[in-house]
Design an enzyme around this catalytic site. Structure first.
Site, mmCIF file in Angstrom:
data_model
loop_
_atom_site.group_PDB
_atom_site.id
_atom_site.type_symbol
_atom_site.label_atom_id
_atom_site.label_comp_id
_atom_site.label_asym_id
_atom_site.label_seq_id
_atom_site.Cartn_x
_atom_site.Cartn_y
_atom_site.Cartn_z
ATOM 1 N N ASP A 63 0.860 -1.186 0.000
ATOM 2 C CA ASP A 63 0.000 0.000 0.000
ATOM 3 C C ASP A 63 0.898 1.238 0.000
ATOM 4 O O ASP A 63 2.119 1.115 -0.053
ATOM 5 C CB ASP A 63 -0.931 -0.021 1.226
ATOM 6 N N VAL A 80 -8.612 -3.685 1.260
ATOM 7 C CA VAL A 80 -7.771 -4.820 1.633
ATOM 8 C C VAL A 80 -6.632 -5.055 0.642
ATOM 9 O O VAL A 80 -5.671 -5.736 0.938
ATOM 10 C CB VAL A 80 -8.605 -6.115 1.796
ATOM 11 N N LYS A 81 -6.772 -4.530 -0.551
ATOM 12 C CA LYS A 81 -5.735 -4.641 -1.597
ATOM 13 C C LYS A 81 -5.149 -6.040 -1.706
ATOM 14 O O LYS A 81 -3.937 -6.200 -1.855
ATOM 15 C CB LYS A 81 -4.643 -3.593 -1.374
ATOM 16 N N ARG A 82 -5.985 -7.053 -1.646
ATOM 17 C CA ARG A 82 -5.517 -8.414 -1.786
ATOM 18 C C ARG A 82 -5.273 -8.736 -3.258
ATOM 19 O O ARG A 82 -5.845 -8.101 -4.148
ATOM 20 C CB ARG A 82 -6.541 -9.400 -1.209
#
Lengths: 297, 297
Positions: free
Chosen positions: A106, B102-104
């Site tokens: 991120d 969550v940027k999974r």
């Protein structure tokens, strides 16, 4: 655990093989005897817990490290995450090094929060995987905390899956592919925030798939100080020979991961009718021998 | 919740503004009155819980949606993840739509595990953010599960942080930058797995930073059916005018997020000495009005 992560990993690998068993537990794939008749998620998680604890005990004498796939635990939300961290503790007690396959990434301040959650505390793994799409700013907080705690990180450079090529092989105007550009960024970052251990490798490593050996050889040149975490062996199609492309001539520089082909070995025809523990133990030993042979050849 | 996510989001935004408050709680930034004298992590988490619950209640009448940054909760491991899911439930009760930041992202089978953990269950958010570095294979499982459950996803295309340019602006041999290539992949995937709602937008959206308005305009053309989640306003430097570049001429097409400038408003000199709740409420209202004005102009 302030000794350099890669030094610890290489010392352990010298005694066994440069391999790592991937713990990617999926309820449907568990041995029949561990499954329950219910569809209750907490009972599924209990079965996964039993399986994983026993799995770690089986592979601990055979391999130096395990890689825990947090996605499989996140299916069960906080209870699954609790098990993930409990398993890290259990693996460490068994003498295993642990890579947390979390692929977090991120912007800077958020990456620092992820790093705090996943590195440097008493239940944290020895290293984590990091998605570098945010550039240097998203990688540095992990490198910093890993450096301060004798841990490591592996930045995704070239992944093992078929459709990755559509993005990672994007052809640049400078003649380079996108994954080479990512590799150059990692090597450049290493100059400023990498910590090199006694064996010549940085704590800032890279994920480089075995499924593209020509690319792995090229990446080996771009990132001489990076230790590679190599997925793709076994169920994903790469051979031990393919994996060897990620290593240097002296047989160091990488650790090869196998997940499904080892931990679900009892589901393959080759092990039909066999005790699941025996099947896993045999598959782990064969995997370690296969890689050791190919690398030391 | 089987009604199309973007339809629900637009209906709610029509009544207020196309904005979203980012819940990125960090203990150090909490109002002094909520902090404790101890360094105990569980007491810190209790303070964060109080803050977040009240924060949601404050912003619920002002904005249509919130975005929960899971990294801030993962600092506290399973207990933090438990709070993350509890807050989703609380937000929903308050009538808020929830985006799980969550940027999974991972290879197909692992992406499916992440999707199962983060979408389509009773505590799941209405949409999640996804890191697309693995290509189509890593995005599809999220698109599939989101489609089946009236949820959505936002694939990272152009992020808001300064160092992202080093990778995302990589110049291709075809004259396109890497982020444009990612946008084309998303638009192409939309043809096969996107579900278009009654307002003309797909449930497969994109993250497009406000900090690069010229790029946002270009991306608006490449991805006409994608709804944009727009970070970068406020603390990260983008103005409401910059954000407007992500919208279509009819004032739809995006939702702008602000995190720190709203939720920690009481720490800014402009709100010195003010009750923290009043500062947050004022900042949220100003933010919503600022964006609504810029978009409807």
């Amino acid at each position: 655990m302030t000794e350099h992560f890669i030094d610890r990993l290489l010392d352990a690998a010298d005694k066994t093989a440069p391999v790592c068993v991937g713990v990617d537990p999926l309820y449907d794939q568990l041995p029949a005897e561990l499954k329950t008749a219910t569809a209750l998620k907490d009972q599924h998680l209990a079965a996964i817990s039993t399986f994983c604890h026993q799995l770690l005990e089986i592979v601990a004498p055979i391999v130096p490290a395990v890689k825990l796939q947090i996605a499989c635990f996140e299916i069960y939300r906080d209870e699954g995450v609790k098990l993930y961290f409990n398993l890290i503790r259990h693996a460490r007690k068994l003498g295993l090094l642990v890579i947390g396959d979390v692929k977090r990434g991120d912007i800077g301040s958020t990456a620092a929060a992820y790093a705090a959650g996943h590195l440097g505390h008493d239940a944290a793994p020895d290293a984590v995987t990091v998605n570098g799409y945010f550039g240097a700013e998203g990688i540095e907080p992990f490198a910093k905390l890993a450096g301060a705690s004798g841990s490591g990180l592996f930045v995704l450079v070239r992944t093992s899956n078929p459709s990755a090529a559509a993005l990672q092989d994007f052809q640049g105007a400078d003649g380079k592919k996108f994954y080479e550009h990512v590799a150059e960024l990692v090597a450049a970052m290493d100059e400023s925030c990498g910590l090199v251990g006694s064996r010549g490798y940085s704590h800032l490593g890279a994920v480089v798939a075995a499924t593209y050996p020509a690319q792995a050889r090229r990446l080996r040149q771009i990132m001489p100080r990076q230790f590679f975490l190599v997925p793709g062996y076994g169920a994903q199609g790469a051979s031990a020979e393919d994996c060897a492309a990620a290593f240097k001539d002296d047989g160091t520089g990488a650790i090869v991961n196998a997940s499904r082909s080892v931990i679900f070995a009892y589901n393959s025809p080759a092990h039909a009718g066999r005790d699941w523990k025996k099947a896993v133990s045999t598959a782990a030993a064969n995997f370690a021998a296969d890689i050791a042979d190919a690398v030391r050849r």
